[in-house]
Design a protein around this motif. Structure first.
Motif, mmCIF file in Angstrom:
data_model
loop_
_atom_site.group_PDB
_atom_site.id
_atom_site.type_symbol
_atom_site.label_atom_id
_atom_site.label_comp_id
_atom_site.label_asym_id
_atom_site.label_seq_id
_atom_site.Cartn_x
_atom_site.Cartn_y
_atom_site.Cartn_z
ATOM 1 N N MET A 1 32.522 42.436 39.213
ATOM 2 C CA MET A 1 31.221 41.799 38.997
ATOM 3 C C MET A 1 31.030 41.275 37.581
ATOM 4 S SD MET A 1 27.438 43.056 40.005
ATOM 5 C CE MET A 1 27.708 42.329 41.641
ATOM 6 N N LEU A 2 31.446 42.050 36.574
ATOM 7 C CA LEU A 2 31.139 41.683 35.194
ATOM 8 C C LEU A 2 32.298 41.009 34.482
ATOM 9 C CD1 LEU A 2 29.043 44.777 34.075
ATOM 10 C CD2 LEU A 2 28.261 42.614 35.060
ATOM 11 N N TYR A 3 33.521 41.254 34.942
ATOM 12 C CA TYR A 3 34.687 40.639 34.308
ATOM 13 C C TYR A 3 35.307 39.537 35.158
ATOM 14 C CZ TYR A 3 34.685 44.425 30.854
ATOM 15 O OH TYR A 3 34.347 45.290 29.847
ATOM 16 N N GLY A 4 34.917 39.472 36.430
ATOM 17 C CA GLY A 4 35.441 38.428 37.298
ATOM 18 C C GLY A 4 36.886 38.606 37.695
ATOM 19 N N ASP A 5 37.395 39.838 37.614
ATOM 20 C CA ASP A 5 38.803 40.089 37.935
ATOM 21 C C ASP A 5 38.955 41.539 38.378
ATOM 22 O OD1 ASP A 5 41.531 40.314 38.154
ATOM 23 O OD2 ASP A 5 41.983 39.799 36.072
ATOM 24 N N THR A 6 38.961 41.760 39.687
ATOM 25 C CA THR A 6 39.056 43.127 40.209
ATOM 26 C C THR A 6 40.323 43.827 39.735
ATOM 27 O OG1 THR A 6 37.914 42.328 42.183
ATOM 28 C CG2 THR A 6 38.895 44.519 42.305
ATOM 29 N N ASP A 7 41.414 43.092 39.614
ATOM 30 C CA ASP A 7 42.686 43.716 39.256
ATOM 31 C C ASP A 7 42.748 44.139 37.793
ATOM 32 O OD1 ASP A 7 45.125 44.591 40.458
ATOM 33 O OD2 ASP A 7 46.177 43.147 39.189
#
Length: 442
Positions: A393-399
């Motif tokens: 949500m906040l970094y735009g990158d789940t991985d």
């Protein structure tokens, strides 16, 4: 038999290889038709499951005169729903062997439950009820306003140094909503109408502004079916448009004074406005704060507390936020040590980071600390759920949950110097004298 000796670099490399493999978090993610993002992490080693929902709404999401709504909603959405009787939320959770909580920052709100895995269905149902059927009425608002006021009195108004973060915000920001405290101003909450609160819920607490994470002892196919049943029918909300005012750069040192009637020992705060936490430079600033003040062998502590005995405490913190960060260096004096002396001593250490390379030994120590943090960061399913939600949500990158450590590994000594020189200059700082105040003063 002769023992084989391993060099420090080899051992560090071995540690990196082992931790990289051991810490990989496997997950699956997808979207429902209504825009809800779903992340599943299966870990059948223990019979527990975490269900969590993070909404992209925090203290900064407000209009002038209506601050603190996100924090109010953190409490309000436990009041009850169409199918959960008022005041029964926590009773239902505890009576089914679970526990739950919520927290709000300037950028997001996070709700979660931890249940025995045979109560996964219950956890999903409760979070879907919170999203679809919350009961928002004047009685609940009045009740939770009083809860928030009591929290403010306890944590801010009557707690020693409780105003530190609000004072930082109001001095580092002039137009961005970070200038106002996350908990809001009580007069704003008192002025809020029922219509205001209902409209806020309709705007932000919708599936297309949320991520659902289910982590733990689950069957993936069964979990997907339950999620579809409980969350699929929830209608999508209107797309949210955000446009926050931009801050002008700080180009000259700003001096300020704040007073706290709950303290006897003053403090000096040196603060800098820094980039949002998703920027690479923010990671470098994390390393700089660890270098300066993490532990008794750190530069600031050893110099100002141990050797020169000028301060009771000293610290450097990179306070991460989505749009702008706040970098804080602070100290509490010993005896009659002037605050300006502490300011000068702290600046001397910061200046060394700006102008010189840290030693190779200190650099390796930093790398080891961040390796250890990485190993410990996802030690529980509950922690993994929170990190997955935040990364998406906040970094735009789940991985990022798996590869964030690679960012720290790639940071060089030269980059540390460059980033310090970019953001931690005297002409870009706010120096705040945080002083005791007699409670009888006006």
């Amino acid at each position: 038999m002769r023992k084989r000796k391993f060099s420090v670099p080899f051992m560090a490399l071995l540690f990196m290889v082992l931790t990289a493999g051991a810490q990989e978090v496997v997950y699956e993610e997808y979207d429902l038709d209504n825009g809800l993002h779903v992340i599943l992490h299966q870990d059948n080693t223990a019979p527990v499951v975490t269900t969590s929902v993070m909404y992209h709404v925090g203290g900064k999401d407000r209009t002038e005169g209506r601050t603190g709504f996100a924090h109010l909603f953190e409490h309000l959405l436990f009041e009850g729903t169409k199918n959960i009787e008022r005041g029964k939320w926590f009773e239902i959770v505890s009576s089914n062997g679970g526990r739950n909580n919520a927290n709000t920052s300037q950028d997001r709100t996070y709700y979660y439950e931890v249940f025995p895995s045979n109560n996964l269905k219950l956890g999903l149902w409760m979070e879907s009820e919170r999203m679809l059927h919350p009961i928002i009425n004047q009685e609940g608002i009045d009740t939770q306003q009083e809860v928030v006021k009591e929290e403010k009195r306890l944590r801010y108004d009557n707690s020693p140094y409780g105003q530190l973060l609000p004072v930082l915000g109001e001095n580092l920001f002039k137009v961005h909503p970070y200038k106002d405290p996350n908990i809001g101003y009580m007069e704003d909450l008192d002025a809020a109408t029922l219509e205001d609160v209902i409209a806020y819920n309709k705007k932000y607490y919708v599936p297309n502004n949320a991520v659902l994470v289910v982590a733990g002892d689950i069957d993936v196919a069964e979990t997907k079916k339950l999620i579809s049943d409980y969350f699929g029918p929830i209608p999508r909300g209107a797309d949210i448009q955000r446009s926050y005012p931009k801050e002008e750069p700080i180009t000259e040192e700003i001096k300020a004074t704040a007073y706290d009637p709950n303290i006897q020992i003053p403090a000096v705060m040196v603060a800098y406005r820094t980039p949002g936490f998703a920027e690479r430079d923010a990671y470098v600033l994390d390393m700089i704060s660890t270098y300066l003040s993490d532990g008794k062998s750190s530069k600031l502590y050893k110099k100002i507390v141990d050797d020169q005995k000028q301060a009771l405490q000293v610290g450097a913190f990179n306070i991460g936020q989505e749009d702008y960060g706040m970098y804080l260096v602070f100290a509490l004096p010993v005896g009659e040590t002037p605050l300006e002396v502490l300011t000068a001593e702290m600046e001397e250490e910061v200046a060394l980071v700006r102008t010189e390379l840290i030693s190779e030994k200190d650099y390796q120590k930093l790398q080891n600390k961040f390796e250890n943090r990485f190993v410990n960061s996802n030690a529980s399913v509950e922690g993994i759920a929170g990190t997955l939600a935040t990364s998406y949500m906040l970094y735009g990158d789940t991985d990022l949950i798996n590869k964030e450590i690679d960012i720290f590994r790639s940071i060089t000594r030269e980059e540390i110097r460059e980033v310090a020189a970019k953001y931690l200059k005297p002409n870009q700082r706010v120096v705040i004298d945080y002083l005791p105040k007699d409670k009888t003063d006006n």
